[in-house]
Design a protein around this motif. Structure first.
Motif, PDB file in Angstrom:
ATOM      1  N   LEU A   1       0.865  -1.333  -0.032  1.00 35.61           N
ATOM      2  CA  LEU A   1       0.000   0.137   0.016  1.00 35.61           C
ATOM      3  C   LEU A   1       0.980   1.224  -0.013  1.00 35.61           C
ATOM      4  O   LEU A   1       1.937   1.369   0.585  1.00 35.61           O
ATOM      5  CB  LEU A   1      -0.830  -0.036   1.227  1.00 35.61           C
ATOM      6  CG  LEU A   1      -1.883  -1.136   1.541  1.00 35.61           C
ATOM      7  CD1 LEU A   1      -2.750  -0.908   2.738  1.00 35.61           C
ATOM      8  CD2 LEU A   1      -2.796  -1.505   0.265  1.00 35.61           C
TER       9      LEU A   1
ATOM     10  N   ASP B   1      -0.973  -0.926  -4.376  1.00 40.56           N
ATOM     11  CA  ASP B   1      -2.232  -0.363  -4.356  1.00 40.56           C
ATOM     12  C   ASP B   1      -2.058   1.033  -3.728  1.00 40.56           C
ATOM     13  O   ASP B   1      -1.777   1.179  -2.335  1.00 40.56           O
ATOM     14  CB  ASP B   1      -3.356  -1.094  -3.583  1.00 40.56           C
ATOM     15  CG  ASP B   1      -4.698  -0.652  -3.631  1.00 40.56           C
ATOM     16  OD1 ASP B   1      -4.864   0.311  -4.281  1.00 40.56           O
ATOM     17  OD2 ASP B   1      -5.560  -0.975  -2.833  1.00 40.56           O
TER      18      ASP B   1
ATOM     19  N   VAL C   1      -3.424   4.094  -1.967  1.00 45.21           N
ATOM     20  CA  VAL C   1      -4.421   4.226  -0.894  1.00 45.21           C
ATOM     21  C   VAL C   1      -3.858   4.781   0.317  1.00 45.21           C
ATOM     22  O   VAL C   1      -2.726   4.649   0.901  1.00 45.21           O
ATOM     23  CB  VAL C   1      -5.155   3.096  -0.546  1.00 45.21           C
ATOM     24  CG1 VAL C   1      -4.199   2.046   0.222  1.00 45.21           C
ATOM     25  CG2 VAL C   1      -6.154   3.365   0.143  1.00 45.21           C
TER      26      VAL C   1
ATOM     27  N   PHE D   1     -12.134   3.668   0.758  1.00 49.29           N
ATOM     28  CA  PHE D   1     -11.360   3.159  -0.180  1.00 49.29           C
ATOM     29  C   PHE D   1     -11.338   1.539  -0.188  1.00 49.29           C
ATOM     30  O   PHE D   1     -10.865   0.775  -0.770  1.00 49.29           O
ATOM     31  CB  PHE D   1      -9.838   3.510   0.004  1.00 49.29           C
ATOM     32  CG  PHE D   1      -9.142   3.033   1.364  1.00 49.29           C
ATOM     33  CD1 PHE D   1      -8.882   1.839   1.754  1.00 49.29           C
ATOM     34  CD2 PHE D   1      -9.327   4.037   2.304  1.00 49.29           C
ATOM     35  CE1 PHE D   1      -8.407   1.652   2.614  1.00 49.29           C
ATOM     36  CE2 PHE D   1      -8.819   3.579   3.459  1.00 49.29           C
ATOM     37  CZ  PHE D   1      -8.411   2.448   3.709  1.00 49.29           C
TER      38      PHE D   1
ATOM     39  N   GLU E   1     -12.018  -0.262  -3.453  1.00 50.19           N
ATOM     40  CA  GLU E   1     -10.969  -0.355  -4.776  1.00 50.19           C
ATOM     41  C   GLU E   1     -10.385  -1.464  -4.872  1.00 50.19           C
ATOM     42  O   GLU E   1     -10.000  -2.201  -3.887  1.00 50.19           O
ATOM     43  CB  GLU E   1      -9.865   0.823  -4.199  1.00 50.19           C
ATOM     44  CG  GLU E   1     -10.657   2.213  -4.236  1.00 50.19           C
ATOM     45  CD  GLU E   1      -9.841   3.422  -3.941  1.00 50.19           C
ATOM     46  OE1 GLU E   1      -8.642   3.237  -4.074  1.00 50.19           O
ATOM     47  OE2 GLU E   1     -10.150   4.619  -3.874  1.00 50.19           O
TER      48      GLU E   1
END
Length: 364
Positions: free
Chosen positions: A14, A50, A52, A359, A362
């Motif tokens: 992340l 990802d 985020v 989120f 997603e």
């Protein structure tokens, strides 16, 4: 389930949108290569990135452990590593990494890594994953110079949460943190957001280029005086941007006084570097414009001596300084929120108000 599936281990990386996301995308393939070379046991490592931002609590800590189970269940990740651009503190010290073997999760704090960003991300990622995979803290054999220059200290959490912290301590650690914060603010990205300031500076500077009195003044002024005018013009623009856009930081959470100092130092340098970059672009544009428009013979006639490249440089120099002063007024028309996104406090405020569900839908 076949052997390939059995031997595949997936890590969710992340990353906060921005420089953290950019670095994560750039190092993902390199991380897979390093991990597959390090663990020569038939295991295939896969890194999934990802972009985020995870929520923060009131003390300013990024919340990771409480969301790991949901992330692992949804995406099938075995480990979760979060790359954040927000400084984190533990026991009054800024930390570089937070590792929790029980949750299979780690947080890497980008600003605490300083300048060598890509290589540092790879090194600290591999170290964190080594601990998460049950290998314990990897042995280090620093050189004598490395031991002297090291600012990293391991902290064990006394709250029985299972977290381990690698902190950076002392003055050198704070300097490293400030440099990392400035890079995370990405001063070069602030220049396009100052479009009105740049337009005002260009208009004022162009007026100076085509005004003959400026030619004589630029020819008369000494090198030291031109340097002084440059410094003053950049300082004026920096100060105007700081106060007009309300960029003075008021961080919350742990270590508020230290954050107040470090955050504001980082913000001042971020804005000053952006102002200096705008000045450099303006200087180049005005120099090219003066070379194209002003005939050398006519410039020599106005100055009463032979004009050389030095006269053109001095003219563009003074005009850029005057233009930068005019750009301070033009910056009043730039969108305040767009400029504020270049500061840590604004990003922290947004992060404190994130809900995990916003989120959660997603896909990586």
């Amino acid at each position: 389930m076949d052997k390939t599936e059995t031997d595949t281990r997936t890590v969710g990386l992340l990353a906060d949108p921005g420089i953290a996301q950019s670095l994560a995308n750039r190092v993902a393939s390199r991380l897979e290569t390093v991990l597959n070379e390090k663990y020569e046991d038939g295991t295939r490592w896969v890194i999934e990135v990802d972009p985020v931002s995870l929520p923060m609590n009131e003390s300013g800590q990024v919340i990771v452990n409480k969301h790991v189970a949901r992330l692992r269940e949804k995406y099938g990740w075995e480990f979760v590593i979060y790359l954040t651009d927000v400084p984190q503190y533990e026991r009054g010290q800024p930390v570089r990494s937070i590792i929790n073997e029980a949750h299979g999760a780690a947080t890497l704090v980008l600003p605490s890594m300083g300048v060598p960003r890509r290589r540092a991300v790879v090194r600290f990622f591999v170290q964190a994953l080594h601990e998460l995979a049950g290998g314990g803290k990897p042995p280090t054999r620093p050189t004598s110079l490395g031991r002297v220059l090291s600012v990293q200290v391991r902290i064990e959490d006394s709250a029985d949460s299972g977290d381990h912290y690698d902190s950076i301590e002392g003055l050198r650690g704070r300097v490293l943190l400030v440099v990392g914060m400035i890079l995370s603010n990405r001063p070069w990205r602030l220049v396009p957001r100052l479009s009105s300031a740049l337009a005002g500076a260009a208009a004022t500077g162009a007026f100076g280029v085509f005004y003959t009195s400026i030619w004589s003044m630029a020819d008369y002024l000494s090198f030291r005086r031109l340097v002084l005018i440059t410094v003053v013009s950049i300082l004026v623009l920096t100060t105007w941007l700081l106060f007009h856009n309300r960029l003075w930081e008021r961080p919350k959470g742990a270590r508020r006084r230290e954050k107040l100092l470090l955050y504001n130092i980082a913000t001042v340098f971020t804005v000053a570097l952006a102002a200096a970059a705008m000045y450099a672009l303006l200087f180049i544009a005005l120099l090219v414009g003066s070379l194209v428009v002003i005939d050398q013979a006519f410039l020599s006639f106005e100055l009463d001596h032979e004009a050389t490249m030095s006269e053109y440089l001095n003219l563009a120099w003074l005009a850029a300084s005057l233009g930068t002063l005019g750009g301070a007024i033009g910056s009043s028309f730039d969108e305040v929120k767009s400029v504020q996104r270049a500061t840590f406090s604004h990003r922290e405020f947004e992060r404190r108000n994130i809900e995990f569900g916003s989120f959660d839908a997603e896909e990586p």
